[in-house]
Design a protein around this motif. Structure first.
Motif, PDB file in Angstrom:
ATOM      1  N   HIS B 211      11.122  -9.556  -5.370  1.00  0.00           N
ATOM      2  CA  HIS B 211      11.893  -8.445  -4.932  1.00  0.00           C
ATOM      3  C   HIS B 211      12.160  -8.697  -3.062  1.00  0.00           C
ATOM      4  O   HIS B 211      13.665  -8.268  -2.956  1.00  0.00           O
ATOM      5  N   GLU B 238       9.090   1.574 -15.816  1.00  0.00           N
ATOM      6  CA  GLU B 238       8.329   1.303 -15.387  1.00  0.00           C
ATOM      7  C   GLU B 238       8.672   3.091 -14.436  1.00  0.00           C
ATOM      8  O   GLU B 238       7.730   3.647 -14.165  1.00  0.00           O
ATOM      9  N   GLU B 241      10.528   6.417 -11.052  1.00  0.00           N
ATOM     10  CA  GLU B 241       8.996   6.385  -9.668  1.00  0.00           C
ATOM     11  C   GLU B 241       8.686   5.511  -9.564  1.00  0.00           C
ATOM     12  O   GLU B 241       8.594   4.926  -7.948  1.00  0.00           O
ATOM     13  N   GLY B 242       8.915   4.898 -10.284  1.00  0.00           N
ATOM     14  CA  GLY B 242       8.100   3.223 -10.593  1.00  0.00           C
ATOM     15  C   GLY B 242       8.882   2.199 -10.198  1.00  0.00           C
ATOM     16  O   GLY B 242       8.634   1.504  -9.351  1.00  0.00           O
ATOM     17  N   ASP B 244      11.208   3.163  -7.671  1.00  0.00           N
ATOM     18  CA  ASP B 244      11.634   3.858  -6.404  1.00  0.00           C
ATOM     19  C   ASP B 244      10.053   2.951  -5.854  1.00  0.00           C
ATOM     20  O   ASP B 244      11.034   2.697  -4.582  1.00  0.00           O
ATOM     21  N   ARG B 245       9.074   2.682  -6.656  1.00  0.00           N
ATOM     22  CA  ARG B 245       7.896   2.501  -5.546  1.00  0.00           C
ATOM     23  C   ARG B 245       8.798   0.601  -5.366  1.00  0.00           C
ATOM     24  O   ARG B 245       8.011  -0.242  -4.307  1.00  0.00           O
ATOM     25  N   ASN B 248      11.090   0.537  -2.997  1.00  0.00           N
ATOM     26  CA  ASN B 248      10.024   0.638  -1.262  1.00  0.00           C
ATOM     27  C   ASN B 248       8.756  -0.436  -0.651  1.00  0.00           C
ATOM     28  O   ASN B 248       8.593  -0.583   0.188  1.00  0.00           O
ATOM     29  N   SER B 249       9.163  -1.621  -1.838  1.00  0.00           N
ATOM     30  CA  SER B 249       7.962  -2.259  -1.706  1.00  0.00           C
ATOM     31  C   SER B 249       8.645  -3.762  -0.570  1.00  0.00           C
ATOM     32  O   SER B 249       7.785  -4.064  -0.056  1.00  0.00           O
TER      33      SER B 249
END
Lengths: 426, 303
Positions: B211, B238, B241-242, B244-245, B248-249
């Motif tokens: 990532h 995912e 939302e998944g 985006d998570r 964002n990680s």
């Protein structure tokens, strides 16, 4: 011209040779016809057995350990199965599919999951084998021959070469499976307080050794030395080869029952009640086992270890070695660093323990004399070490029993045969 | 022609003719065992698979053991019969139904892989890792670990089972993604986003490090094509939302390869946009709608 002459002869010969139109087959039928015939013979034999088949499978990873199965094949590619894997596989019948197929040889495939696949599963969490290989067992078998009466079929696994055999079941055997008659009492043999056990059949008296982990049994006296694998049946256990002595053949024990209070196991042999009782001395003492145990380590410049600790009065790890943080095993290193003393150590993050000298009597008894300690004993282990010293230096000494063809030995105290350690060469 | 040569020629002709006096006898051909494929007495499971997948979509599901569909050196076991229908039903709900709804039946029938092979166990690799899915030639997909396939309708379901099942869906979406870009190539600009960061060493890389370099999974780092289809599979499985998570990680630091947080986030977002545009321009599919529907189907199976 001369070249042409030879060419003529060659071509004329070729003409004649080319004319030969007959095939010289060794067999009258084509390979396809023959393989179809073999497959259909096996298929008929498997499906026509009214009471199904008993099967034994020997996974390649532990090739002396039999696992027993019951199979009932029908003509619609379905097979019903029981297995002695655990108590649920012995009581719940499971159906799956099977197929006979010509691969490189005529083969029997169990082609959807059933109990027989438990042994093969590459997830070691399921069968205790290797990750990626399981117990190296098979579910695709080469049909490797049938006895002339059609009662026995030999199988060899295609991937791991595990061995298996199918034997026609009798109506009683089949009925016992479907009636869910179960008897696991033979496993209570681990509850005998003494190491030595004796089998009294009324025709003979024997030492009997039972290894539950590897499902093997040894029956010994002055006349006979028998060892075999055993497996569970609906009524007890059966041996994977027959025991014969005193004019009697024994294929297994039925109706096993265990009395904790009397330390007595009663069983049926050929319809007759026989007993296994507990004893502190075997009929046959292996008088050289102690020195064999010792010398095997000397010769290999190696030591023995036991991660299970010392078993005393029916309790594993009686001295609670496992409470020592980082405990790995108890070790015995003969003639440590050529000092003339042996090192009986606790292996944890460091190692330490008593020094012994071992003495082997001609009657097969090994005694240990204390000769100080190796390395510094930490305070938290001082009780443990003094327990070990007291135990090892019992003046009556120890018997040794070799438990496999490899260097594994059990060391049993002579005083009451209620303390023992299982050693394995590191 | 000299008489000698004529004779020579004559003999040669005889020699050849002598070889083919008779036609080959093909009368025994029907005796060849296994010719035309394996046969067995079919039961209700075979009928369900035929009616539900073969008739409508021309997809064959092979659940009975056939070693030659797998790596012949691997120890595997066949699936339990009782997991086959629930697993295929779940796949239909998550994959087939949603693509048909948002891309059309014709699209699905044209591009879907046609041959599903099921294994009961995972495939263990020498380095201790396991493989949960493989595919060949856009036609055949092999799914592993079916015996641990559980959805909330099945006995013994635990939240932890979702990992396996999501992997299976991931494999299918991944392979289907390959088929799509092999038919219509994605824009070459995609290959420029993470240029220089692709590596054969992807299997030693943690998810979080991938990532941090602007990749959605470590496997995406193996090549541009894998990157593209891993984006598709991860985004579908995912959900928005998944995904985006995951974006964002990405932490506020520079990766070992020198990618900054801003660069990594930009790369992921750029890839996302290209996948969405690709679905629209190549196949006229609304990717976000497909994504939402797919994730909703997965939620319905598990939670």
């Amino acid at each position: 011209m001369r070249t042409n002459f030879y060419l003529y002869i060659f071509l004329t010969a070729l003409c004649f040779a080319a004319c030969k139109k007959e095939d010289d087959n060794v067999f009258k039928q084509s390979p396809d016809e023959r393989i179809n015939e073999v497959l259909s013979t096996y298929s008929t034999t498997l499906t026509s057995a009214e009471y199904g088949w008993k099967g034994l499978v020997y996974p390649s990873a532990i090739s002396a350990v039999p696992f027993s199965f019951y199979f009932k094949f029908d003509t619609a590619n379905r097979v019903q199965m029981y297995s002695d894997w655990d108590s649920s596989t012995l009581s719940v019948m499971q159906e799956s599919s099977y197929r006979l197929k010509a691969l490189q040889q005529p083969c029997l495939l169990f082609d959807t999951y059933n109990y027989i696949h438990i042994l093969c599963d590459p997830d070691a969490g399921i069968n205790g084998g290797y990750y990626g290989g399981g117990l190296l067992s098979d579910f695709e078998f080469i049909l490797d021959g049938m006895s002339t009466d059609g009662d026995t079929i030999k199988l060899t696994g295609r991937l791991h070469g595990s061995k298996a055999v199918l034997v026609k079941a009798t109506s009683k055997e089949a009925q016992d499976y479907y009636d869910r008659k179960r008897n696991w009492d033979f496993d209570y043999s681990s509850r005998f307080l003494t190491y030595f056990k004796k089998l009294h059949t009324g025709k003979g008296d024997y030492d009997i050794y039972i290894n539950q982990q590897y499902k093997s049994i040894k029956i010994v006296n002055a006349n006979v030395k028998f060892s075999a694998g055993y497996y569970f049946t609906p009524t007890g256990v059966a041996f994977d080869k027959p025991f014969t002595d005193a004019g009697e053949t024994i294929n297994g024990f039925e109706d096993v029952s265990w009395s904790e209070d009397n330390q007595l196991m009663t069983l049926k042999v050929n319809g007759r009640v026989v007993t296994i009782n507990s004893d502190k001395k075997p009929y046959i003492v292996d008088s050289t086992a102690g020195s064999r145990w010792y010398n095997a380590a000397i010769n290999a410049a190696d030591y023995y270890y036991s991660d299970a600790g010392i078993h005393v009065d029916g309790q594993d790890d009686y001295y609670n070695f496992k409470s020592i943080s980082g405990f790995e095993y108890l070790l015995y290193y003969p003639n440590f660093q050529s000092s003339g003393y042996d090192f009986n150590g606790i292996m944890e993050n460091s190692y330490y323990g008593p020094a012994f000298k071992a003495k082997f009597s001609t009657s097969g008894i090994t005694t240990f004399t204390y000769g100080g300690t190796w390395y510094t004993i930490p305070d938290y282990s001082s009780t443990t070490i003094s327990n070990i010293v007291t135990k090892f230096t019992e003046s009556t000494g120890y018997y040794f029993v070799q438990t496999s063809d490899y260097n594994t030995y059990d060391m049993v105290n002579v005083k009451d045969a209620r303390s023992w350690i299982s050693w394995q060469l590191f | 022609m000299k008489p000698l040569n004529a004779l020579f020629f004559f003999l040669l002709v005889i020699a050849l003719a002598a070889c083919s006096k008779e036609n080959d006898d093909l009368s025994g051909v029907q005796d060849i065992p296994g010719l035309g494929g394996d046969t067995w007495v079919e039961d209700s499971l075979d009928k369900w698979l035929y009616d539900s997948l073969t008739v409508p979509y021309n997809i064959e599901v092979k659940y009975k053991w056939d070693q030659f569909e797998f790596d012949v050196t691997k120890t595997l076991v066949p699936p339990k019969e009782e997991v086959v229908i629930p697993a295929m039903q779940a796949i239909m709900k998550v994959w087939i139904d949603n693509y048909i709804k948002y891309a059309g039946e014709l699209f699905f029938k044209k591009y879907s892989p046609k041959f599903f092979i099921l294994s009961g166990s995972a495939s263990w690799n020498d380095n201790g890792t396991i493989t949960l899915g493989t595919a060949e030639g856009g036609r055949k997909v092999v799914m592993y670990l079916l015996n641990e396939f559980r959805t909330k309708e099945m006995d013994g379901y635990q939240l932890g089972d979702t990992a396996n099942v999501k992997q299976i869906f991931h494999v299918i979406e991944h392979e289907f993604g390959h088929i799509l870009h092999q038919n219509i190539m994605y824009p070459t600009e995609f290959k420029k986003i993470s240029v220089g960061l692709y590596t054969a060493n992807w299997n030693n890389i943690y998810d979080s490090d991938a990532h941090q370099d602007g990749f959605v999974t470590p496997y995406a780092m193996s090549s541009e094509n894998e990157d593209f289809v891993e984006m598709i599979a991860t985004m579908l499985i995912e959900g928005k939302e998944g995904f985006d998570r995951i974006v964002n990680s990405v932490q506020d630091k520079t990766s070992d390869n020198g990618t900054t947080q801003a660069q990594a986030v930009a790369a992921l977002r750029q890839k996302e946009a290209m996948v969405v545009n690709y679905y629209k321009s190549a196949y006229d599919v609304d990717f976000y709608a497909l994504q939402k529907a797919t994730r909703d189907s997965i939620n319905a199976l598990f939670y």
